[in-house]
Write an enzyme that holds these catalytic residues in place. Structure first.
Site, PDB file in Angstrom:
ATOM      1  N   HIS A 187       0.883  -1.168   0.000  1.00  0.00           N
ATOM      2  CA  HIS A 187       0.000   0.000   0.000  1.00  0.00           C
ATOM      3  C   HIS A 187       0.923   1.222   0.000  1.00  0.00           C
ATOM      4  CE1 HIS A 187      -2.808   2.982   1.639  1.00  0.00           C
ATOM      5  NE2 HIS A 187      -3.786   2.152   1.346  1.00  0.00           N
TER       6      HIS A 187
ATOM      7  N   ASP B 135       3.112  -3.524   8.216  1.00  0.00           N
ATOM      8  CA  ASP B 135       1.827  -2.880   7.937  1.00  0.00           C
ATOM      9  C   ASP B 135       0.735  -3.939   8.098  1.00  0.00           C
ATOM     10  OD1 ASP B 135      -0.486  -1.953   6.806  1.00  0.00           O
ATOM     11  OD2 ASP B 135       0.409  -1.367   4.887  1.00  0.00           O
TER      12      ASP B 135
ATOM     13  N   GLN C  52      -4.499  -4.780   7.076  1.00  0.00           N
ATOM     14  CA  GLN C  52      -5.423  -5.843   6.645  1.00  0.00           C
ATOM     15  C   GLN C  52      -5.340  -7.072   7.547  1.00  0.00           C
ATOM     16  OE1 GLN C  52      -7.710  -5.483   4.339  1.00  0.00           O
ATOM     17  NE2 GLN C  52      -6.970  -3.522   3.605  1.00  0.00           N
TER      18      GLN C  52
ATOM     19  N   LYS D  43     -11.042  -0.582   9.914  1.00  0.00           N
ATOM     20  CA  LYS D  43     -11.145  -1.831   9.134  1.00  0.00           C
ATOM     21  C   LYS D  43     -11.536  -3.004  10.024  1.00  0.00           C
ATOM     22  CE  LYS D  43      -7.515  -0.350   5.990  1.00  0.00           C
ATOM     23  NZ  LYS D  43      -8.081  -0.016   4.690  1.00  0.00           N
TER      24      LYS D  43
ATOM     25  N   CYS E 186      -4.595   2.090  -3.870  1.00  0.00           N
ATOM     26  CA  CYS E 186      -3.396   2.702  -3.266  1.00  0.00           C
ATOM     27  C   CYS E 186      -2.192   1.778  -3.435  1.00  0.00           C
ATOM     28  CB  CYS E 186      -3.612   3.043  -1.797  1.00  0.00           C
ATOM     29  SG  CYS E 186      -4.903   4.240  -1.538  1.00  0.00           S
TER      30      CYS E 186
HETATM   31  N1  PMP Z   1      -1.926  -0.465   4.475  1.00  0.00           N
HETATM   32  C1  PMP Z   1      -2.833  -1.298   3.984  1.00  0.00           C
HETATM   33  C2  PMP Z   1      -2.434  -2.697   3.615  1.00  0.00           C
HETATM   34  C3  PMP Z   1      -4.152  -0.864   3.815  1.00  0.00           C
HETATM   35  O1  PMP Z   1      -5.066  -1.689   3.322  1.00  0.00           O
HETATM   36  C4  PMP Z   1      -4.482   0.462   4.182  1.00  0.00           C
HETATM   37  C5  PMP Z   1      -5.895   0.985   3.987  1.00  0.00           C
HETATM   38  N2  PMP Z   1      -6.429   0.723   2.723  1.00  0.00           N
HETATM   39  C6  PMP Z   1      -3.496   1.271   4.715  1.00  0.00           C
HETATM   40  C7  PMP Z   1      -2.223   0.786   4.847  1.00  0.00           C
HETATM   41  C8  PMP Z   1      -3.784   2.678   5.145  1.00  0.00           C
HETATM   42  O2  PMP Z   1      -4.714   2.678   6.183  1.00  0.00           O
HETATM   43  P1  PMP Z   1      -5.432   4.030   6.645  1.00  0.00           P
HETATM   44  O3  PMP Z   1      -6.068   4.586   5.394  1.00  0.00           O
HETATM   45  O4  PMP Z   1      -6.438   3.579   7.636  1.00  0.00           O
HETATM   46  O5  PMP Z   1      -4.381   4.914   7.189  1.00  0.00           O
END
Ligand code: PMP
Length: 401
Positions: A116, A193, A196, A219, A356
């Site tokens: 991401h 990270d 998920q 999430k 993203c």
């Molecule tokens: N890393 C991963 C793997 C994600 O799926 C996401 C959210 N789509 C993020 C980071 C960023 O999370 P947030 O938008 O809640 O800061």
């Protein structure tokens, strides 16, 4: 555990015919979490830490109680839990603070094209400012991170490893424990990270031995605007704050100040009180469902979804070996955003876009994909409606050929 009784906790699922398959973006919020947030706003609504009156004590207890719940969830110490706005700000905090302190000219930072943007960009920034090198784990033919490929890029120059635990675009589980072990042999620091992973599987940071780990409340049935950075205590202690102001100080002179101990030195200003309390309620809720049930549901729904999708001609699935309930695909010849409008007409919420993860989209030779992602409250009937929507989208766009 009965999914139909679980669904009663979610207002939208009871009061509409929505099929919600955008869980990798955000989960729905159950009633006990909403009730707890409302309780804070209606019955307390006051600031924490500073107040000497009963309401403020009560709010402080709930706020710090939420930190305790996170610590228990991750199997770490209370002081190792920093509240942030979400995964992105947690990952940025590590890079802006520790990254800027330890990275030097010529150092290497390992990340991957499966990340991401929030896991990669903070380190791009550090690398650019410090003249360090970003190194990418070569993805295998399925676009997975493997231990074998990680070994190819790990070197004596590796200072930091920043990787996802579960990919939001492909649903793969990274073999992170072994990667952490190997990285530590080289003295590198590993940031995981877990945006998920935290909603879908139990995480034990002691067992993983990761140095940092981040996730978001929204999430995993919690509110938006709250997230967590776990960091090993001795590392958090060496890190300088990146935001300065109220609540994070011990003493302030005109030209200098001293700061509180971790985690408070990183939580500047009035904290995200309602968010943290909501996250605490979300953790209670997830615990009441149980990760065994959550993982079992993900597997059942993933298998069913893939089995049904494989019977449809004219779609391309990019991750047929997904480890979780995240499936990325396209309808051949149809732009995913166009397809998304048909799903929306069918009241099936999916996501179309680059998720993203633009570097991954380039690896897939796509500008975007359609992503369906399940959570424990989804049913096989949801998948049936999703499959019908694919057929409708195909029929609609085929009619133009
Ligand atoms: N890393 C991963 C793997 C994600 O799926 C996401 C959210 N789509 C993020 C980071 C960023 O999370 P947030 O938008 O809640 O800061």
């Amino acid at each position: 555990m009965d999914v139909h009784s679980i669904r009663k906790d979610f207002y939208i699922l009871v009061n509409s015919d929505l099929v919600y398959l955008d869980n990798a973006a955000s989960s729905l919020k159950p009633k006990p979490v909403i009730d707890m947030i409302n309780f804070y706003n209606e019955r307390l609504g006051v600031n924490v830490h500073r107040g000497v009156y009963r309401l403020s004590h009560e709010a402080t207890e709930l706020y710090e109680g939420a930190r305790e719940k996170v610590a228990k969830l991750l199997n770490c110490r209370f002081e190792e839990v920093v509240f942030t706005r979400g995964t992105s700000s947690a990952l940025n905090l590590v890079a802006s603070s520790l990254g800027m302190q330890i990275i030097e000219l010529g150092d290497e930072i390992i990340t991957s094209e499966l990340e991401h943007h929030s896991s990669m960009l903070p380190w791009q920034n550090v690398a650019r400012k410090k003249n360090a090198k970003l190194v990418f784990v070569p993805l295998d033919e399925d676009k997975r991170i493997t231990v074998e490929n990680f070994k190819k890029v790990l070197s004596d120059k590796t200072k930091v490893v920043a990787l996802n635990y579960i990919s939001n675009a492909m649903g793969y589980i990274t073999p992170i424990k072994e990667i952490i072990r190997l990285a530590h042999e080289k003295g590198a620091i590993v940031i995981v990270d877990s945006a998920q992973a935290a909603p879908h599987m139990p995480i034990d940071v002691k067992d993983l031995d990761c140095d940092f780990l981040a996730f978001s409340g929204h999430k995993m049935c919690g509110p938006t605007g709250i997230g967590v950075l776990y960091g090993k205590h001795h590392l958090l202690q060496t890190m300088e704050p990146v935001e300065f102001g109220g609540d994070m100080i011990d003493t302030v002179e005109l030209s200098c100040a001293t700061f509180k101990e971790t985690p408070y030195k990183f939580e500047t200003g009035t904290p995200i009180i309602g968010g943290a309390i909501g996250l605490g309620a979300a953790i209670d809720y997830i615990n009441s469902i149980g990760y065994d049930f959550i993982m079992q549901q993900d597997n059942i729904l993933r298998d069913y979804m893939l089995q049904e999708m494989k019977n449809i001609n004219g779609i391309t699935i990019y991750n047929p070996k997904t480890d979780t309930g995240i499936v990325s695909f396209n309808i051949d010849g149809v732009h995913p955003h166009d397809a998304a409008t048909v799903f929306d007409q069918e009241n099936v919420a999916i996501r179309a876009g680059h998720h993203c993860a633009q570097p991954l989209m380039r690896c897939l030779n796509q500008v975007a994909t359609i992503r369906a992602s399940t959570y424990f409250y989804n049913t096989k009937e949801d998948i049936d409606r999703f499959i019908q929507a694919i057929h409708k989208a195909k029929a609609f766009f085929d009619s133009f050929i």
